[in-house]
Design a protein around this motif. Sequence first.
Motif, PDB file in Angstrom:
ATOM      1  N   TYR A  36       0.888  -1.111  -0.046  1.00 49.41           N
ATOM      2  CA  TYR A  36       0.034  -0.049   0.054  1.00 49.41           C
ATOM      3  C   TYR A  36       0.946   1.265   0.071  1.00 49.41           C
ATOM      4  CZ  TYR A  36      -3.081   3.728   1.840  1.00 49.41           C
ATOM      5  OH  TYR A  36      -3.752   4.907   1.780  1.00 49.41           O
ATOM      6  N   GLU A  41      -2.091   5.982  -4.458  1.00 49.83           N
ATOM      7  CA  GLU A  41      -3.276   6.191  -4.379  1.00 49.83           C
ATOM      8  C   GLU A  41      -3.763   7.539  -4.838  1.00 49.83           C
ATOM      9  OE1 GLU A  41      -5.363   4.050  -0.816  1.00 49.83           O
ATOM     10  OE2 GLU A  41      -5.857   6.266  -0.594  1.00 49.83           O
ATOM     11  N   SER A  49     -13.543   4.493  -0.977  1.00 53.36           N
ATOM     12  CA  SER A  49     -14.107   3.149  -0.843  1.00 53.36           C
ATOM     13  C   SER A  49     -15.657   2.939   0.166  1.00 53.36           C
ATOM     14  CB  SER A  49     -13.247   2.215   0.209  1.00 53.36           C
ATOM     15  OG  SER A  49     -13.518   1.195   0.456  1.00 53.36           O
ATOM     16  N   VAL A  51     -16.417   0.796   1.778  1.00 54.00           N
ATOM     17  CA  VAL A  51     -16.322  -0.435   3.027  1.00 54.00           C
ATOM     18  C   VAL A  51     -16.929   0.029   4.209  1.00 54.00           C
ATOM     19  CG1 VAL A  51     -14.650  -1.285   4.605  1.00 54.00           C
ATOM     20  CG2 VAL A  51     -14.044  -1.527   2.236  1.00 54.00           C
ATOM     21  N   PHE A 113     -15.287  -5.223   0.994  1.00 51.51           N
ATOM     22  CA  PHE A 113     -14.006  -5.233   0.441  1.00 51.51           C
ATOM     23  C   PHE A 113     -14.121  -6.096  -0.631  1.00 51.51           C
ATOM     24  CE2 PHE A 113     -10.360  -7.984   0.206  1.00 51.51           C
ATOM     25  CZ  PHE A 113      -9.304  -7.327  -0.050  1.00 51.51           C
ATOM     26  N   GLY A 117     -13.501  -4.339  -4.533  1.00 45.48           N
ATOM     27  CA  GLY A 117     -12.375  -4.761  -5.285  1.00 45.48           C
ATOM     28  C   GLY A 117     -12.597  -5.584  -6.493  1.00 45.48           C
TER      29      GLY A 117
ATOM     30  N   GLU C 216      -7.573  -1.901  -5.397  1.00 45.60           N
ATOM     31  CA  GLU C 216      -7.992  -3.034  -4.565  1.00 45.60           C
ATOM     32  C   GLU C 216      -7.179  -2.474  -2.922  1.00 45.60           C
ATOM     33  OE1 GLU C 216      -7.289  -7.209  -6.202  1.00 45.60           O
ATOM     34  OE2 GLU C 216      -6.455  -5.665  -7.429  1.00 45.60           O
ATOM     35  N   TRP C 217      -5.987  -1.875  -3.160  1.00 48.94           N
ATOM     36  CA  TRP C 217      -5.389  -1.307  -2.005  1.00 48.94           C
ATOM     37  C   TRP C 217      -6.070  -0.509  -1.253  1.00 48.94           C
ATOM     38  CZ3 TRP C 217      -1.851  -3.924   0.418  1.00 48.94           C
ATOM     39  CH2 TRP C 217      -0.665  -4.699  -0.212  1.00 48.94           C
ATOM     40  N   ARG C 218      -6.743   0.241  -2.012  1.00 45.57           N
ATOM     41  CA  ARG C 218      -7.674   1.266  -1.507  1.00 45.57           C
ATOM     42  C   ARG C 218      -8.791   0.575  -0.605  1.00 45.57           C
ATOM     43  NH1 ARG C 218      -9.231   7.168  -1.131  1.00 45.57           N
ATOM     44  NH2 ARG C 218     -10.615   7.130   0.378  1.00 45.57           N
ATOM     45  N   HIS C 219      -9.430  -0.250  -1.003  1.00 41.50           N
ATOM     46  CA  HIS C 219     -10.526  -1.024  -0.255  1.00 41.50           C
ATOM     47  C   HIS C 219      -9.865  -1.585   0.883  1.00 41.50           C
ATOM     48  CE1 HIS C 219     -13.720  -0.053  -3.082  1.00 41.50           C
ATOM     49  NE2 HIS C 219     -13.093  -0.411  -4.066  1.00 41.50           N
ATOM     50  N   PHE C 220      -8.847  -2.382   0.167  1.00 41.07           N
ATOM     51  CA  PHE C 220      -8.045  -3.267   1.448  1.00 41.07           C
ATOM     52  C   PHE C 220      -7.740  -2.327   2.710  1.00 41.07           C
ATOM     53  CE2 PHE C 220      -4.064  -4.280   3.552  1.00 41.07           C
ATOM     54  CZ  PHE C 220      -4.165  -5.567   3.787  1.00 41.07           C
ATOM     55  N   ARG C 221      -7.103  -1.247   2.237  1.00 42.33           N
ATOM     56  CA  ARG C 221      -6.704  -0.059   3.540  1.00 42.33           C
ATOM     57  C   ARG C 221      -8.033   0.064   4.404  1.00 42.33           C
ATOM     58  NH1 ARG C 221      -1.709   0.297   5.465  1.00 42.33           N
ATOM     59  NH2 ARG C 221      -1.664   2.403   6.446  1.00 42.33           N
ATOM     60  N   SER C 222      -8.871   0.352   3.714  1.00 40.61           N
ATOM     61  CA  SER C 222      -9.933   0.888   4.255  1.00 40.61           C
ATOM     62  C   SER C 222     -10.801  -0.226   5.224  1.00 40.61           C
ATOM     63  CB  SER C 222     -11.199   1.193   3.101  1.00 40.61           C
ATOM     64  OG  SER C 222     -12.256   1.884   3.630  1.00 40.61           O
ATOM     65  N   ALA C 223     -10.895  -1.431   4.580  1.00 35.42           N
ATOM     66  CA  ALA C 223     -11.593  -2.414   5.470  1.00 35.42           C
ATOM     67  C   ALA C 223     -10.517  -2.828   6.537  1.00 35.42           C
ATOM     68  CB  ALA C 223     -11.506  -3.739   4.395  1.00 35.42           C
ATOM     69  N   VAL C 226     -10.974  -0.318   9.099  1.00 37.94           N
ATOM     70  CA  VAL C 226     -12.322  -0.648   9.913  1.00 37.94           C
ATOM     71  C   VAL C 226     -12.361  -1.584  10.743  1.00 37.94           C
ATOM     72  CG1 VAL C 226     -14.812  -1.125   9.336  1.00 37.94           C
ATOM     73  CG2 VAL C 226     -13.638   0.788   8.445  1.00 37.94           C
ATOM     74  N   LEU C 227     -11.495  -2.801  10.339  1.00 40.24           N
ATOM     75  CA  LEU C 227     -11.666  -4.036  11.213  1.00 40.24           C
ATOM     76  C   LEU C 227     -10.910  -3.705  12.377  1.00 40.24           C
ATOM     77  CD1 LEU C 227     -13.145  -5.647   9.102  1.00 40.24           C
ATOM     78  CD2 LEU C 227     -11.538  -7.288   9.306  1.00 40.24           C
TER      79      LEU C 227
END
Lengths: 168, 992, 458
Positions: A36, A41, A49, A51, A113, A117, C216-223, C226-227
């Motif tokens: 990342y 980004e 996102s 999410v 997520f 994606g 994908e990294w964006r969603h990944f980072r967001s998730a 949050v988690l």
Amino acid sequence: MIGVVALFEVRDALLDAIAAARAQQLTIVTAFSPAYDPRIEAAVGVPRSAVSAWTFAGGVAGAIGGMAFTIWTVRQWPILILGGKPLVALPSFLIVAFESTILIAVCAALAGFFAGGRAMRRVARAAYEPSLSEERFGLLVACVSADAPLIGELMTRSGATAWRVVRS
Amino acid sequence: MAGIDSIERRRFLKVIGLTSSAALFDQCSPTGSENVIPYFVSPDDVTPGVGAYYATICRQCPAGCGMVVKTINGRITKAEGNPKHPINQGRLCGRGQAAVQAVYNPDRFRQPLFRQQNGTMAPISWPDAETMLADKLGESKRRGPNRIAWIGELQTDSLDELTAIWLHALHSDRRLFYESFDYEPLRQAGAIAFGRAEVPRYLFDRANFIMSFGAEFVETWISNVEFTAGYSTTRQRRIRDASGTFACVSPRRSLTGLNADVWVPARPGSEVLVALATAHAIVDQGLVHPSAGAHAGWLRPALARFAAGRTAALTDVSPDSIGALARQFTAAAPSLAIGGGVGGTGLRHAASLEIAALLLNVLAGNVGESLTYGAGYALDRLATRDDLDQLIQSTTRGDVDVLLVHKANPVLTLPTTALTSALSHVPFVVSFASGPDETTDYAHLILPDHHFLEAWGDYTPRAGVNGVMQPVAERLFDTRATGDVLIDVANQIDDECARACGHAAWRDYVRSRWLGDGAAARGGESDLRWSETLRTGGRFAADAAPAPVALRDISSTLNSIRPDEIEPIDGFALVVSPSMHFYDGRSANESWLQEVPDPITSTVWNGYVALHPDAAGRLGVGEGDGVRVISPYGRLEAAAHITRDTRADTIAMPLGYGRSPSLHVGGRRGANPAALLPPRAADGAHACWRINGVRLERATGRVLLPVLDATMTAAAESTRQALATMVRPDRVDRPEAQPHPPVDFYPAHSHPEHRWGMAIDLNACTGCHACVVACYGENNIAVVGEQFCAQGREMSWIRIERQSHAVPADRGLQRDAHVFMPMLCQQCDEAPCESVCPVYATYHNPEGLNAQVYVRCIGTRFCSNNCPYKVRRFNWARYGWPAPLGEQLNPDVTVRSAGVMEKCTFCVQRIQAGKFEAKREGRAVRDGDITPACAQTCPADAIVFGDLHDPNSRVSRLSGAARGYHALEELNTRPAITYLRRSVPGAPDGGD
Amino acid sequence: MAATDPDVPSVSALPLPVALRRVTRDILATLEWHTPGWLAYWGAVGLCFFLWSLALLVWTYQIYSGLHITGLLHPVMWGAYIATFVFWIGIAHSGTLISAILFLFRARWRTSIARAAETMTIVAIATAGLFPILHLGRAWRFYWLIPYPNERGLWVNFSSPLIWDAVAVGTYFVASVLFWFLGLIPDFASVRDHTAGWRGWIFGRLAVGWRGSAHEWRHFRSAYAVLAGLITALVISVHSIVSWDFAVAIVPGWHSTIFAPYFVAGAVFSGLAMILTLLVPGRVLLGIREYVTDDHLEQVAKLIVAVSLIVTYSYASELFFAWYRGEPAERSQFLFRAAGAYAPLVWLAIVCNSIVPLAFLRRAARRSPAVLFAISIAINIGMWTERFVIVVASLAHEYDSYSWGRYWPTAFEWTVLLGSVGWFLFWFLLIIGHIPSVPMAETKEHLITPASAEAADS
């Protein structure tokens, strides 16, 4: 769709290439990186996102569901009085509802997520190569087939070590 | 409550038509272990699943209480007192409760046995056995008179008559009724003082103040159930009296002694001096009752030597104390003085002590009021040690050919090798015992009698109380009534015997003797009378007028008592005490009684030597350490139990241990203290239960002595919570101020129909543990054995907690109060156990019960952790009932499986039955319809159960009493049980 | 790419492409069976298997014969099983602390040990979760604790702390597994791309199509963020709920409002110690010393000493409340702990938890693997003892002194306890040996954007 994917050894070269492509008003599909990186980004301009929204919805569902479920279950047997408490003993149910809030929210976040994606993963598949998960960075730019060599050259100028045309 | 032959087939069909549909709902047996009853033709008196009740007499001890026995499907499940019986009025002690277990004891003889050449016993058929006996008897009859002897359990009426006739026909008059506790000093004293060699009748309920010199009247003495009830009545009546009800003079506190308001720890052996000093004080202070004024003339000089000031050094009792006792004793007339009991029966002066006690009664004007003569006790017929000695001597001389032992076990408690060697001298010893014991080891022929619950018979403990016994169930094994054996054998010997004894079956013999007509008379009016008698349990006449008695001039007797003859202690004085549970040891093979803790020490499954902490410290002995006890007559080893219930120079050992290894439950446990005792007293024809000159040594090793009450062994760190509380007599009617009103987070919940509750009067409870045994019987509680008990895994749903409170001494009189608190599930309205159960295995039912659903329980055990009263029990293992003990199980109560929690249910099966009965009769449940097993049996009537919704019910009225409180009230659990404070003179103001 | 940054591994001294390649190669190498310690590794796994098999045998016997084989008795209905349950739940906590809470606090040093810590969390929950079942009287009915529709129409009692437990621990397990899995996805992709054969295939499935695109990294980072947030809330709730098993009961010694923070602190404390216990030898065994450096261990040691002080404060507050409440039963309980049958254990716990960790105030102690390991073991023992005392001593000495009792675990219970260690290490070793034991993507993230650059950005 036709696109050009270029590979870079260093992240700054990728950033340069993105800037160059932007200057040429090319459509940047996405960039690839082994980790990342907020700068990539930002440069690519990835949209927000969803999410968090998924998580919020999951949390609300979990809270309401947990509370409703507990209340519903005790009402099945109205004679089960325990320890002098009324059937619907809210403080205890709050604990259960809290846990179900977290549980559903976590599941929803993960679902968010995967859902988020999904579209990009299909596009990225054709452009992908294994070194992108090791040390290389990549950039995928959309183009019409005639422009591909020009774009390739642009990428090379920005520091790409290789480029190729992909179709998906 | 009909007898076996009172219902004929036709009537049975009518009855079953009416009741069988009801039975479906009434007695749905939840237990999974029951078998289908394989009757093709049902017996006349058995309705499957419905309890039938039969009246009979309890023969666990000579008290002769009336019993009602419940049978289901032909099996005996529960014994209760016969409410119509004048002795016990519906109550039973723990031993009586355990009678049903004795029937199913696995050790019982299953058929006749005879001793082979090689010394082992072999089965024999009844006809052969009887022929063998007849041959022996005929032979010895021919050899001359009095060559046949009989030692038997105390008998009256039919069997008394038959044995007398039978022996007479065999030309013998050697017949002894043997009991370990023979009350001979009391009988002797009566003879000397009043010219009546008999046991007087004690009316505890009429006495206002009781002074006892060690008599165990709550436990075993004469008639413990009757006396407990009487004592409890007095206690309740005198609850507001600041002087208390009961003073106990004894070197050691028995359970009875623990109930006393005042303990006078007199030097062992000097009780007689305390009694006489008190008498002297009464005379000296002019407190003599007018009725005894005539005796003052000879009394004053006779008592002068016993003035408290002169005896104090010998008795350790200060003149102040004696004066106080004398005043209390006379001020509360009629009072009651009681002699030594078993613990007071020493080598010397036992009879003198009884005389002194009688003298006290005379001086306070009690004779004819709280103590009467002419009661006609069966006990008056007991053999004395002189009688026994004579028999032993003639046996040793070879004058006895056949010795018949009928349900007596002299070898157990008669501490002499003379007896055993005499038994070995008899060519032919016949035993009628129904199970093995120490005496059957010497028998050549064993003709097992029925257990008394399987037998016909009768027993009259005192004049006018004629009890009849009937079989309440089919005999279990191939046993035979001794009456039948005697009649059969008589018919085989010769015509003389046959004529004397007749040909009737024993059952008809009893019946015709009762009805006063011929054995052949059957049917009609005679049947009705008989079944009426059986239903009542006997014929009970009104109390006869007491015989008028007058004190004789006993100055010569008094003069013969020399204070300097009081035995020196010389080491320790040993008090051998009868056991609440085992009597003289006879009930030791009943596992309930082994598992239910000793009321005094809370020990189980083993005997002990109780010794004072000072003595223990001196010897370097700790709790449970082995100690060697050496008396001039024998030695033994036992476990030490450290207690402040004895003087520092006195040790106590209970009877009931050291029994024969052939007993699988009671055998091989501890040691029999009888081995330390002389065969008889030095100055009388009676047993001696206390001796001085005993030495104590530390033995190697430790003995497993489970003590259930942790406070008993952890006295040092005891910061006892005031679970049981007491109240000063003058505050009895003043409610205790609530520290703060109860507050609830949630609104209260309602109980639409009933709210079952209980009131337990700590002022009445004597700690006898009958309720605990009753609970085992009613609720199929598993007996877990000594190892598990030692690990704290006993299963008892109700326990009696002994709570000791220090109360300041008053004029040298020790006033420490011991409160016995029955602790069972409090059925809390806001029960902490319920809300922590994850699976709803326990919940609050609409009638206020804290219900436990065994099948739903998965065994998280959180409920037990969260129970402040610690009354929940967990099934740590799968428990079994060795056959045939399982036959006793109550089919109305589930047998719990391993891994589930269980607890007191307030006998929910009885609640259901009571509610159904009321419904069937189309009425509301009345107060008293439903009684849990514990409340039912309580001799002191300390436990009252009922509906708290009914403002007029007994329990409602008691719960509202000023003395009422809830255990651990500050936890706000809102128990359904209200305890009533014990009135303790000298208690600190405001309870604890 | 300054070599002075203690938060990133020593490879950061290399040129970035080389460093990135080295990270992938180094970590992937740990997955191969010819790593130097493979014999030791499989030996350890085998030993652990043996240990828990033994425990399984004991438990089977317990099912057969009843709970009497334990030392449990009438007042002390809970013993070593429940103490061990609390202990393992506590162990789980620091995994979450390191991976989620430190993530939210942007503590970069967490990266190297996060994977091990998370794995430890999951395995510890799975170990802890066994104990409530192990200790049941009728363990074969354990599923009655789960709210599922059944023909009786009877659900579970949601008012019972044990149900809160079941719900909380269940949620914790699910959430931790998902969090752990989410963090692994980019690493799985790495393995997929650089390993041939069955492992590549399996990891390819596990990578669920990850390509590492910026989207994908964006969603990944967001998730992931949050988690991490949710799990932080969860982890505090879980051990609070475990503490309420005790705190809501009326048992003197349990009934206390301080229990929730007290237990959470204790949990983090014991978990951090367990991390050290695992990593000090584990980093050698797995050949990841370059990634889990002494600097990382020192950071853990610093945290330990901080949390130890919180734990000590909790002990002190127990003393205060025993006096301040004025309840005789509570005071009696406190005195019983201080001087009664379990007093040696109480003092052992205080020494191990409050005094021994103070050694970490010295830098030398924090940097010596041997000292770290020794102290971590002492803390593990101390924390187990503390739990044992809380559970057992309180029950042994309640309101009614008639029912006071003494509980000591039997050999059977010790076997089960040891078996649980075997079970825990078995799964931990098995899992950590077969997944990237250091988060590759995150390590690379720090290589690409060093702390200095990140600071400049913000």
